[in-house]
Enzyme design. Structure first.
Site, PDB file in Angstrom:
ATOM      1  CD  GLU A   1      -0.540   0.675   3.634  1.00 60.27           C
ATOM      2  OE1 GLU A   1      -0.790   1.857   3.326  1.00 60.27           O
ATOM      3  OE2 GLU A   1      -0.541   0.227   4.790  1.00 60.27           O
TER       4      GLU A   1
ATOM      5  CE  LYS B   1      -2.845   1.435  11.783  1.00 57.68           C
ATOM      6  NZ  LYS B   1      -3.123   2.265  10.674  1.00 57.68           N
TER       7      LYS B   1
HETATM    8  N1  PSU Z   1       0.774   0.467   8.827  1.00 55.87           N
HETATM    9  C1  PSU Z   1       1.808   1.320   9.137  1.00 55.87           C
HETATM   10  N2  PSU Z   1       1.584   2.653   8.960  1.00 55.87           N
HETATM   11  C2  PSU Z   1       0.383   3.143   8.456  1.00 55.87           C
HETATM   12  C3  PSU Z   1      -0.677   2.233   8.129  1.00 55.87           C
HETATM   13  C4  PSU Z   1      -0.415   0.897   8.332  1.00 55.87           C
HETATM   14  O1  PSU Z   1       2.877   0.892   9.576  1.00 55.87           O
HETATM   15  O2  PSU Z   1       0.256   4.360   8.293  1.00 55.87           O
HETATM   16  C5  PSU Z   1      -1.988   2.762   7.530  1.00 55.87           C
HETATM   17  C6  PSU Z   1      -2.616   1.696   6.636  1.00 55.87           C
HETATM   18  O3  PSU Z   1      -2.690   2.243   5.345  1.00 55.87           O
HETATM   19  C7  PSU Z   1      -3.993   1.465   7.198  1.00 55.87           C
HETATM   20  C8  PSU Z   1      -4.306   2.821   7.726  1.00 55.87           C
HETATM   21  O4  PSU Z   1      -4.902   1.019   6.228  1.00 55.87           O
HETATM   22  O5  PSU Z   1      -3.064   3.143   8.385  1.00 55.87           O
HETATM   23  C9  PSU Z   1      -5.537   2.813   8.609  1.00 55.87           C
HETATM   24  O6  PSU Z   1      -6.080   4.095   8.646  1.00 55.87           O
HETATM   25  P1  PSU Z   1      -7.535   4.329   9.282  1.00 55.87           P
HETATM   26  O7  PSU Z   1      -7.409   3.944  10.727  1.00 55.87           O
HETATM   27  O8  PSU Z   1      -7.821   5.815   9.096  1.00 55.87           O
HETATM   28  O9  PSU Z   1      -8.500   3.475   8.523  1.00 55.87           O
END
Ligand code: PSU
Ligand code: MN
Length: 292
Positions: A22, A154
């Protein structure tokens, strides 16, 4: 609307191993310039494991599966963060669109790719239902037949709630040589996985069986090689700061990650970098096992 790089298209046609990566983490997960380096190193890791990397993003009115070197460099902090809902608008409006996990899954849904790698999956934010913020990553994973390798969910999220929701959605949560869902920076202390796997072959066989049953996405959680076990107080402080600054929605994750990178003296930055690259390598190995 979708352009597939020729190396990627050739590999897919031949049933060869392909791993999608991604661009949100490249544009918004690291300080300026560093994300591009992590993206390049992730592609190298996929290749070393015997698979073809395909980094995904929206560029010049197209959804691109397999950005080239020069294209990758355009994914800086000014890029739009593109989840599943944003793909159509970003491509019609010719934005530079950095796809999240969910956005990437939606972008490749019909391309026949089976494997993806990222750092950490999105999920249920702490304090749900105020705000009622649940990452679109979960819905996309529930619908799309890809196996995503990540260091779990996360850690700024409500991880147990996210694990419950993954079960509700029927998404298998595999643990790479572990019984616990990794906590992104920390290896231990997460909720139990639905099955532990020991080898790339085993992970590939479970994915194949799941797809034969008509199942969709799977998560393969790989613990970070070096566990950071003291980040939680910093995460709590970062979330308080985000709340006070009125940061919400799509902006929360980038805000918290950059807060942690700054306040940990770069320790979370190094850890994040290493875990993303390690996950890309493992996804390459599972993809290669699947195609063998
Ligand atoms: N993993 C990382 N850093 C990131 C992300 C994942 O090490 O920035 C990103 C991914 O793209 C994931 C996003 O889909 O964070 C999730 O964002 P949200 O919580 O707004 O859906
Ligand atoms: Mn969200």
């Amino acid at each position: 609307m979708t352009r597939i790089a020729s190396e990627v298209a050739d590999a897919l046609r031949a049933g060869g191993p392909v791993v999608v990566l991604e661009t949100t983490l490249i544009a918004h997960g690291f300080p300026p310039g560093e994300g591009i380096e992590v993206g390049r190193a992730s592609e190298d890791a996929v290749r070393e494991a015997g698979a073809v990397p395909a980094t995904v993003g929206v560029l010049d009115g197209e959804i691109v599966i397999g950005l080239n070197e020069g294209e990758l460099e355009r994914f800086d902090a000014s890029a739009r963060k593109v989840g599943p809902r944003d793909l159509a608008a970003a491509s019609v409006q010719a934005a530079v669109g950095a796809t999240t996990v969910g956005g990437t899954l939606a972008a490749v849904r019909s391309a026949g790719v089976r494997f993806m790698a990222t750092g950490g999956l999105g999920g249920v934010h702490r304090g749900w239902p105020t705000p009622p913020d649940v990452s679109a990553d979960l819905g996309a994973l529930a619908q799309t037949p890809l196996l995503v390798v990540s260091s779990g969910v996360k850690s700024l999220l409500d991880v147990p709630a996210t694990a419950e929701l993954l079960e509700t959605l029927g998404v298998p949560v595999l643990g790479w040589q572990t019984d616990e869902l990794p906590l992104f920076y920390a290896a231990r202390g997460g909720p139990p996985v639905s099955a532990r796997v020991e080898t790339a072959d085993e992970a590939a066989s479970i994915a194949r069986a799941h797809w034969e049953l008509g199942g969709a996405g799977l998560l393969l959680g790989r613990p970070p090689d070096e566990s950071l076990d003291d980040v939680e107080p910093l995460i709590e402080a970062a979330l308080v700061d985000a709340g006070a600054a009125g940061v919400h929605g799509q902006a929360v994750t980038p805000f918290v990650l950059s807060y942690l990178h700054r306040e940990s003296g770069g320790r979370t930055l190094r850890a994040n970098r290493e875990l993303v690259i390690g996950n890309a390598r493992l996804a390459g190995a599972v993809a290669a096992a699947f195609s063998a």
